[in-house]
Design a protein around this motif. Structure first.
Motif, PDB file in Angstrom:
ATOM      1  N   PHE A  97       0.800  -1.059   0.148  1.00  6.68           N
ATOM      2  CA  PHE A  97       0.193   0.006   0.093  1.00  6.68           C
ATOM      3  C   PHE A  97       0.941   1.256   0.046  1.00  6.68           C
ATOM      4  CE2 PHE A  97      -1.927   3.353   2.800  1.00  6.68           C
ATOM      5  CZ  PHE A  97      -3.086   3.635   1.817  1.00  6.68           C
ATOM      6  N   ALA A  98       1.934   1.261   1.067  1.00  5.32           N
ATOM      7  CA  ALA A  98       2.688   2.469   0.999  1.00  5.32           C
ATOM      8  C   ALA A  98       3.541   2.584  -0.212  1.00  5.32           C
ATOM      9  CB  ALA A  98       3.744   2.421   2.178  1.00  5.32           C
ATOM     10  N   ALA A  99       4.000   1.553  -0.674  1.00  5.07           N
ATOM     11  CA  ALA A  99       4.751   1.740  -2.241  1.00  5.07           C
ATOM     12  C   ALA A  99       3.842   2.175  -3.388  1.00  5.07           C
ATOM     13  CB  ALA A  99       5.442   0.304  -2.411  1.00  5.07           C
TER      14      ALA A  99
ATOM     15  N   VAL B 182       3.832  -2.045  11.259  1.00  4.78           N
ATOM     16  CA  VAL B 182       2.583  -2.160  10.301  1.00  4.78           C
ATOM     17  C   VAL B 182       1.909  -0.594  10.344  1.00  4.78           C
ATOM     18  CG1 VAL B 182       0.193  -3.069   9.865  1.00  4.78           C
ATOM     19  CG2 VAL B 182       2.059  -4.456  10.256  1.00  4.78           C
ATOM     20  N   ALA B 183       1.582  -0.277  11.345  1.00  5.81           N
ATOM     21  CA  ALA B 183       0.755   1.197  11.592  1.00  5.81           C
ATOM     22  C   ALA B 183       1.628   2.313  10.861  1.00  5.81           C
ATOM     23  CB  ALA B 183       0.579   1.509  12.981  1.00  5.81           C
TER      24      ALA B 183
ATOM     25  N   VAL C 114      -0.748   6.404   3.695  1.00 11.95           N
ATOM     26  CA  VAL C 114      -1.922   7.395   3.801  1.00 11.95           C
ATOM     27  C   VAL C 114      -1.361   8.823   3.487  1.00 11.95           C
ATOM     28  CG1 VAL C 114      -3.488   8.310   5.090  1.00 11.95           C
ATOM     29  CG2 VAL C 114      -3.360   6.042   5.330  1.00 11.95           C
ATOM     30  N   VAL C 115      -0.239   9.187   4.095  1.00 12.35           N
ATOM     31  CA  VAL C 115       0.135  10.457   3.632  1.00 12.35           C
ATOM     32  C   VAL C 115       0.562  10.676   2.521  1.00 12.35           C
ATOM     33  CG1 VAL C 115       2.096  12.115   4.393  1.00 12.35           C
ATOM     34  CG2 VAL C 115       0.943  10.898   6.153  1.00 12.35           C
TER      35      VAL C 115
ATOM     36  N   VAL D 273      -3.204  12.368  -4.509  1.00 15.62           N
ATOM     37  CA  VAL D 273      -4.562  12.943  -4.700  1.00 15.62           C
ATOM     38  C   VAL D 273      -4.497  14.483  -5.053  1.00 15.62           C
ATOM     39  CG1 VAL D 273      -7.087  13.211  -4.054  1.00 15.62           C
ATOM     40  CG2 VAL D 273      -5.749  10.924  -3.579  1.00 15.62           C
ATOM     41  N   LEU D 274      -3.939  15.268  -4.078  1.00 15.62           N
ATOM     42  CA  LEU D 274      -3.726  16.567  -4.405  1.00 15.62           C
ATOM     43  C   LEU D 274      -3.025  16.987  -5.573  1.00 15.62           C
ATOM     44  CD1 LEU D 274      -3.421  17.745  -0.438  1.00 15.62           C
ATOM     45  CD2 LEU D 274      -5.627  17.760  -1.825  1.00 15.62           C
ATOM     46  N   ARG D 275      -1.923  16.404  -5.776  1.00 17.81           N
ATOM     47  CA  ARG D 275      -1.446  16.665  -7.032  1.00 17.81           C
ATOM     48  C   ARG D 275      -2.058  16.225  -8.224  1.00 17.81           C
ATOM     49  NH1 ARG D 275       4.469  17.104  -6.300  1.00 17.81           N
ATOM     50  NH2 ARG D 275       4.515  17.311  -8.518  1.00 17.81           N
TER      51      ARG D 275
END
Length: 391
Positions: free
Chosen positions: A288-290, A367-368, A375-376, A382-384
């Protein structure tokens, strides 16, 4: 939902048709992980071993007790071997020749000085070619230093309290001034907790997750250059469909890639990554992070070639800093701290917990943190995209 599935299905079919998914997601990481495993020991050798030289100029009880305690330490069982040398020169020659990885030098009068409450210092001789032995030797010296400090304080306090000098030693031992137990630095490789086949296998899986997602990110830029993205935006579907569809395919392929590398590592070398639920949680969080990091990178690229360059840069920098390519303990101290800013570093930390006998609860923090990084990165992506590609 249907447009999203159509876009995702089209992207997946394209990746399978041109062979890039098979090469980058499966063949490359599995082959490299296997090569690292065989090159660094294979499945027939113990994961890690270290030979520590002892130069005992003291001849007292302290060096012998330290050696005995180290050999009885659970985390060093099967890892550590001691060899005695007559002086510093002989120990240094042994290190240079590869006979020993590091050496601990006890000065003359060390035991007597500690017993009298005057403290004492020991020296570590080490080589950059044998970092594991150096880590263990330094850890032992840290333990010795803590013990010396505790004994020194206890002896001085006993004398000031009026305990007769001839009874101080017995009094201190009976009242426990043993100091903390011997522990190795909490590094994925330094304590022998993680087999090298697991360490580098997981490192390849973690690094290639970025490359796999990068294929979908590159496809997004290619379609913008070809005008396909503009035609999709003209259709009666949400503007985010193309980005979400390609991102979902990248996530799926990266997940398959990491799971395949995990299973191949265990099947080929018989080396467990840890309890399956804990490993799977780490894999899901990292994929997910990648995905989010690569999509963030793609949101700032103008061409597919630029997206490739950005993805390669991010993947290799994270791999280096996070210990996927170079063990973290080989890095300078400040870079060891920086490694915890990468998902790679936290995945390595999580695998260490699992290898040490931990379960799902023990990897909750890694994991968190990794999911939080995702998430960050996702919010920023999304903003970009809203300002650029989806505007």
């Amino acid at each position: 939902m249907r447009p999203l599935l159509v876009v995702g299905g089209r992207e997946l079919a394209a990746r399978l048709r041109d062979g890039t998914a098979l090469l980058i997601a499966l063949i490359a990481p599995i082959v490299l992980a296997t090569m690292f495993g065989f090159a660094l020991g294979g499945d027939d050798d113990p994961p890690l071993r270290a030979t520590i030289g002892i130069v005992d100029h003291d001849g007292g009880e302290f060096p012998a007790s330290v050696r005995r305690e180290a050999l009885n330490a659970e985390e060093l069982r099967g890892v550590l071997t001691f060899k005695s040398y007559v002086d510093d020169t002989a120990a240094r020659a042994a290190i240079d020749s590869g006979e020993a990885g590091a050496a601990i030098v006890f000065p003359a009068g060390f035991s007597a000085s500690v017993g009298a409450g005057d403290g004492g210092e020991v020296t570590v001789l080490e080589s950059a070619d044998t970092p594991l032995a150096g880590v263990i030797a330094r850890s032992m010296v840290d333990r010795i230093s803590a013990l010396v400090d505790a004994r020194t304080l206890a002896v001085r306090a006993s004398l000031r309290a009026g305990v007769p000098p001839e009874d101080v030693k017995l009094f201190v031992e009976e009242n426990g001034a043993a100091g903390p137990s011997l522990e190795l630095a909490s590094d994925p490789v330094s304590g022998g907790a993680v087999d090298l086949a697991v360490y580098y296998g997981s490192g390849m899986a973690v690094m290639f997750a970025f490359f796999v997602v990068g294929l979908s990110a590159r496809g997004l830029l290619t379609e913008r250059q070809l005008g396909t993205l503009a035609r999709m935006r003209a259709a009666p579907i949400p503007a985010w469909t193309a980005v979400a569809g390609k991102g979902a395919v990248g996530f799926l392929l990266a997940l398959v890639s990491m799971c395949a590398t995990w299973l191949s590592s265990e099947l080929i070398f018989g080396a467990s990554w840890g309890p399956p639920l804990g490993v799977l949680a780490l894999i899901l969080a990292h994929v997910f992070a990648a995905t989010m990091i690569v999509m963030l990178v793609a949101s700032g690229a103008r061409t597919d070639a630029q997206a490739d360059g950005y993805t390669l840069g991010v993947a290799f920098v994270f791999a280096f800093l996070g210990g996927s390519l170079v063990p973290v303990y080989n890095l300078p101290d400040f870079l060891q701290t920086v490694s915890l800013a990468t998902p790679n570093g936290w995945v390595s930390a999580g695998l260490t917990e699992l290898a040490a006998g931990g379960g799902l609860a023990d990897v909750a923090l890694p994991v968190a943190v990794v999911a939080g990084i995702g998430v960050v990165a996702g919010v920023l992506a999304v903003l970009r995209f809203r300002k650029g590609m989806l505007a």
